[in-house]
Motif scaffolding. Structure first.
Motif, PDB file in Angstrom:
ATOM      1  N   ALA A 111      12.582  13.963  67.493  1.00  0.00           N
ATOM      2  CA  ALA A 111      12.179  13.698  68.886  1.00  0.00           C
ATOM      3  C   ALA A 111      11.655  12.269  69.073  1.00  0.00           C
ATOM      4  O   ALA A 111      11.613  11.753  70.187  1.00  0.00           O
ATOM      5  N   CYS A 112      11.277  11.638  67.984  1.00  0.00           N
ATOM      6  CA  CYS A 112      10.778  10.248  68.053  1.00  0.00           C
ATOM      7  C   CYS A 112      11.904   9.228  68.242  1.00  0.00           C
ATOM      8  O   CYS A 112      11.676   8.128  68.767  1.00  0.00           O
ATOM      9  N   ILE A 113      13.122   9.585  67.821  1.00  0.00           N
ATOM     10  CA  ILE A 113      14.219   8.620  67.797  1.00  0.00           C
ATOM     11  C   ILE A 113      14.490   8.027  69.182  1.00  0.00           C
ATOM     12  O   ILE A 113      14.641   8.750  70.160  1.00  0.00           O
ATOM     13  N   CYS A 141      12.564   6.778  71.145  1.00  0.00           N
ATOM     14  CA  CYS A 141      11.395   6.835  72.037  1.00  0.00           C
ATOM     15  C   CYS A 141      10.337   5.883  71.474  1.00  0.00           C
ATOM     16  O   CYS A 141       9.933   4.935  72.133  1.00  0.00           O
ATOM     17  N   LYS A 142       9.909   6.169  70.257  1.00  0.00           N
ATOM     18  CA  LYS A 142       9.037   5.233  69.545  1.00  0.00           C
ATOM     19  C   LYS A 142       7.898   4.735  70.442  1.00  0.00           C
ATOM     20  O   LYS A 142       7.724   3.528  70.631  1.00  0.00           O
ATOM     21  N   PHE A 143       7.159   5.684  70.993  1.00  0.00           N
ATOM     22  CA  PHE A 143       6.093   5.315  71.917  1.00  0.00           C
ATOM     23  C   PHE A 143       4.901   4.637  71.227  1.00  0.00           C
ATOM     24  O   PHE A 143       4.131   3.927  71.865  1.00  0.00           O
ATOM     25  N   MET A 144       4.704   4.937  69.962  1.00  0.00           N
ATOM     26  CA  MET A 144       3.707   4.246  69.134  1.00  0.00           C
ATOM     27  C   MET A 144       2.250   4.592  69.434  1.00  0.00           C
ATOM     28  O   MET A 144       1.355   3.974  68.850  1.00  0.00           O
ATOM     29  N   ASP A 145       1.997   5.552  70.300  1.00  0.00           N
ATOM     30  CA  ASP A 145       0.600   5.950  70.538  1.00  0.00           C
ATOM     31  C   ASP A 145      -0.012   6.549  69.268  1.00  0.00           C
ATOM     32  O   ASP A 145      -1.222   6.482  69.066  1.00  0.00           O
ATOM     33  N   CYS A 146       0.844   7.131  68.448  1.00  0.00           N
ATOM     34  CA  CYS A 146       0.396   7.781  67.217  1.00  0.00           C
ATOM     35  C   CYS A 146      -0.287   6.813  66.248  1.00  0.00           C
ATOM     36  O   CYS A 146      -1.310   7.134  65.654  1.00  0.00           O
ATOM     37  N   VAL A 147       0.270   5.644  66.111  1.00  0.00           N
ATOM     38  CA  VAL A 147      -0.239   4.730  65.082  1.00  0.00           C
ATOM     39  C   VAL A 147      -1.647   4.242  65.398  1.00  0.00           C
ATOM     40  O   VAL A 147      -2.423   3.908  64.498  1.00  0.00           O
ATOM     41  N   MET A 189      12.664   4.841  64.858  1.00  0.00           N
ATOM     42  CA  MET A 189      11.699   5.950  64.788  1.00  0.00           C
ATOM     43  C   MET A 189      10.654   5.633  63.728  1.00  0.00           C
ATOM     44  O   MET A 189      10.825   4.704  62.941  1.00  0.00           O
ATOM     45  N   LEU A 190       9.583   6.407  63.741  1.00  0.00           N
ATOM     46  CA  LEU A 190       8.571   6.294  62.693  1.00  0.00           C
ATOM     47  C   LEU A 190       8.624   7.524  61.801  1.00  0.00           C
ATOM     48  O   LEU A 190       9.141   8.561  62.192  1.00  0.00           O
ATOM     49  N   VAL A 191       8.065   7.413  60.611  1.00  0.00           N
ATOM     50  CA  VAL A 191       7.823   8.577  59.752  1.00  0.00           C
ATOM     51  C   VAL A 191       6.382   8.491  59.256  1.00  0.00           C
ATOM     52  O   VAL A 191       5.716   7.454  59.390  1.00  0.00           O
ATOM     53  N   GLU A 200      -1.296  12.870  70.698  1.00  0.00           N
ATOM     54  CA  GLU A 200      -1.082  11.557  71.317  1.00  0.00           C
ATOM     55  C   GLU A 200       0.376  11.287  71.665  1.00  0.00           C
ATOM     56  O   GLU A 200       0.682  10.439  72.498  1.00  0.00           O
ATOM     57  N   CYS A 201       1.305  11.984  71.015  1.00  0.00           N
ATOM     58  CA  CYS A 201       2.727  11.638  71.169  1.00  0.00           C
ATOM     59  C   CYS A 201       3.305  12.171  72.477  1.00  0.00           C
ATOM     60  O   CYS A 201       3.402  13.377  72.676  1.00  0.00           O
ATOM     61  N   PRO A 202       3.774  11.296  73.368  1.00  0.00           N
ATOM     62  CA  PRO A 202       4.357  11.733  74.642  1.00  0.00           C
ATOM     63  C   PRO A 202       5.682  12.471  74.465  1.00  0.00           C
ATOM     64  O   PRO A 202       6.154  13.122  75.394  1.00  0.00           O
ATOM     65  N   ALA A 203       6.293  12.376  73.282  1.00  0.00           N
ATOM     66  CA  ALA A 203       7.575  13.038  73.029  1.00  0.00           C
ATOM     67  C   ALA A 203       7.407  14.320  72.205  1.00  0.00           C
ATOM     68  O   ALA A 203       8.406  14.932  71.814  1.00  0.00           O
ATOM     69  N   ALA A 224       6.717  14.668  69.172  1.00  0.00           N
ATOM     70  CA  ALA A 224       7.556  14.455  67.983  1.00  0.00           C
ATOM     71  C   ALA A 224       6.832  14.725  66.665  1.00  0.00           C
ATOM     72  O   ALA A 224       7.455  14.654  65.613  1.00  0.00           O
ATOM     73  N   ILE A 225       5.534  15.024  66.721  1.00  0.00           N
ATOM     74  CA  ILE A 225       4.778  15.185  65.476  1.00  0.00           C
ATOM     75  C   ILE A 225       4.377  16.650  65.295  1.00  0.00           C
ATOM     76  O   ILE A 225       3.878  17.283  66.222  1.00  0.00           O
ATOM     77  N   LEU A 226       4.639  17.161  64.080  1.00  0.00           N
ATOM     78  CA  LEU A 226       4.317  18.548  63.771  1.00  0.00           C
ATOM     79  C   LEU A 226       3.681  18.645  62.387  1.00  0.00           C
ATOM     80  O   LEU A 226       3.999  17.848  61.500  1.00  0.00           O
TER      81      LEU A 226
HETATM   82 FE1  F3S Z   1       7.295   8.404  67.814  1.00  0.00          FE
HETATM   83 FE2  F3S Z   1       5.626   9.805  69.247  1.00  0.00          FE
HETATM   84 FE3  F3S Z   1       4.721   8.033  67.601  1.00  0.00          FE
HETATM   85  S1  F3S Z   1       7.592   9.015  69.922  1.00  0.00           S
HETATM   86  S2  F3S Z   1       6.287   6.493  67.568  1.00  0.00           S
HETATM   87  S3  F3S Z   1       5.849   9.840  67.011  1.00  0.00           S
HETATM   88  S4  F3S Z   1       3.900   8.457  69.606  1.00  0.00           S
END
Ligand code: F3S
Ligand code: SF4
Length: 113
Positions: free
Chosen positions: A8-10, A12-18, A32-34, A49-52, A54-56
């Motif tokens: 789901a990150c691909i 999108c890479k919103f980067m709020d997670c980091v 994407m990030l891992v 934090e992830c708007p997509a 994408a993190i589980l």
């Molecule tokens: Fe990806 Fe969500 Fe982070 S889209 S970059 S895992 S905020």
């Protein structure tokens, strides 16, 4: 346990997670990030934090397919710890799309910081 980034990150890479990760566990690919399972301390701060969405946590069924991918690319991609300008302009158009791994996954590294 660890947390994983899914497809789901691909693109999108919103980067709020980091920004909230206390241990710099994120690694940056081209689109994407891992999460490095050797760094993640399972704090759960990044997940909401992830708007997509994408993190589980790796114990969820939707995460299973991505555990190996996170492990593999965590050792190849650079550390990223800040939200800079890496989010694509068209990120919202890819938020929630199915089949992004098959269509768009890139094994190329990102720039990192
Ligand atoms: Fe990806 Fe969500 Fe982070 S889209 S970059 S895992 S905020
Ligand atoms: Fe970082 Fe915590 Fe997310 Fe693990 S669960 S990647 S330590 S913010």
């Amino acid at each position: 346990m660890t947390f994983v980034v899914t497809d789901a990150c691909i693109r999108c890479k919103f980067m709020d997670c980091v920004q909230v990760c206390p241990v710099e566990a994120f690694r940056e690919g081209e689109n994407m990030l891992v999460i490095d399972p050797n760094e993640c301390i399972d704090c759960n701060l990044c997940l909401p934090e992830c708007p997509a969405d994408a993190i589980l946590p790796d114990i969820e069924s939707g995460a299973t397919a991505w555990i190996e991918l996170n492990k593999t690319y965590a050792s190849q991609w650079p550390v990223v710890s800040r939200k800079l300008n890496q989010t694509p302009d068209d990120a919202e158009a890819f938020n929630g799309l199915a089949g992004k791994f098959e269509a768009y996954f890139s094994a190329e590294p990102g720039k990192g910081d």
